[in-house]
Design a protein around this motif. Structure first.
Motif: not given
Lengths: 115, 248
Positions: A76, B234, B165, A2-3, A79, A87, B237-238, B204, A83, A6-8, A90, A10-11
């Motif tokens: 958003x 990122x 957290x 999964x990690x 997360x 957890x 990654x791309x 992340x 939060x 994340x960039x995908x 996920x 997040x972009x």
């Protein structure tokens, strides 16, 4: 893993944030206030607005305007839920949030192609 | 008129005597030019020698004296009593860390994370000493200088709600220091830091609350460092996905 995805996400989140911050307020001001209050006069009659929106570039613009902020929200909200204590799930939380954004994107594409 | 005084409410915890922590109030002379650390040193020297805390330089360089002062993570050597006078000052150990005794926290987690990001210059090939030093232009120094100002005081960890957290989160200072070396023109170790940095418990996890940057006494801007690391990861990654033949 999964990690590595994340960039995908997040972009899309970052691009959605830019759209939500820069384009969405302008769009809301135009369609929600200026046109709705009649300040634009006859420039935005229904027929003219429909003609403008029907142009392929306008459809593409609307697609970007609708889709990317959905991914911004999804990231958003994902997360925020984590939060708040989700957890233990996920992957499920991510699936539901991004799934909703993907569904909204597909729906937006269908509507924009068909009308 | 009697000499002015100020009250300090200090978190006390002596696990061998009492399992539950408590607060003790100390009334001490108020001096306008004293910082909270001066007040605590006064208590240690004149009132209660059993008070435990860390400090060293008294000038915001060593990063030892971080504490929660009225709920805010600060260096106690940089927090003047006059900011709080005549109200009492509440002093607690840094939030989000286990407490060993009184104001002393356990550093192990931070030290472990710091080591994980290899915060030193890594060279693919060391050049021989006879070739001289690795020279940098002022611009190349400016690229990382801000992030090199970190004094490892851990105020950013005490301020970070994500770390509160999710204790597995790599955290602001460790990421900022990783960036400090990633952005250094002499360094060639970015790929060695990437696995830890871009893991799920690395950059992340950060949701850009920004409290780390607010708390940082050295203006390092860890939140900015994390954002830049996210962008760099990122782009990587791309590149990997769109140009798998490109290699790295």
């Amino acid at each position: 893993m999964a990690g590595t995805r994340e960039p995908f996400w997040w972009s899309l989140f970052a691009a959605g944030g830019a759209v939500a911050a820069l384009l969405a307020p302008v769009q809301i001001a135009l369609t929600g206030i200026v046109i709705a209050r009649g300040w634009a006069g006859q420039s935005f009659t229904y027929d003219r607005a429909l003609a403008l929106v029907s142009h392929p570039l306008s459809r593409l613009y609307l697609f970007v305007l609708i889709s990317l902020p959905l991914f911004h929200w999804a990231h958003r909200f994902r997360f925020t839920l984590i939060d708040l204590g989700l957890k233990w799930s996920r992957a499920l939380v991510a699936g539901v949030c991004y799934g909703a954004a993907v569904a909204g994107t597909i729906l937006a594409a269908l509507v924009l192609i068909r009308f | 008129m009697p000499d002015p005084t100020i009250t300090l409410e200090i978190f006390r915890y002596h696990p061998e005597q009492n399992e539950t922590p408590s607060f003790r109030r100390y009334e001490i002379p108020y001096r306008e030019d004293w910082v909270v650390l001066d007040a605590i040193n006064y208590i240690k020297d004149h009132i209660d020698g059993t008070l435990a805390y860390r400090w060293s330089c008294r000038m915001g360089v060593c990063g030892s004296c971080g504490m929660m002062i009225n709920g805010t993570p600060r260096l106690s050597c940089a927090a003047f009593l006059r900011e709080y006078y005549p109200n009492p000052v509440r002093v607690e150990p840094l939030a989000n860390f286990p407490v060993e005794r009184d104001l002393v926290i356990a550093l192990d987690d931070f030290m472990h994370k710091l080591r994980e990001v290899n915060p030193w210059l890594i060279r693919a090939h060391e050049q021989p000493l006879s070739d001289g030093e690795y020279r940098q232009t002022p611009d190349e120094v400016a690229a990382y200088k801000q992030y090199s100002m970190c004094i490892n005081c851990m105020l950013c960890y005490a301020a970070c709600p994500v770390y509160a957290l999710e204790p597995r989160f790599l955290g602001p200072a460790a990421i900022a220091l990783a960036q400090r070396y990633n952005l250094d023109s002499r360094d060639q170790g970015r790929s060695q830091r990437e696995a830890v940095l871009s893991s799920e418990d690395g950059i992340w996890d950060c949701t850009l609350v920004g409290e780390c940057t607010v708390a940082c006494p050295e203006h390092v801007d860890p939140a900015g460092a994390i954002q830049r690391a996210k962008l760099a990861s990122t782009i990587d990654w791309y590149k990997r996905v769109l140009m798998p033949w490109g290699g790295r």
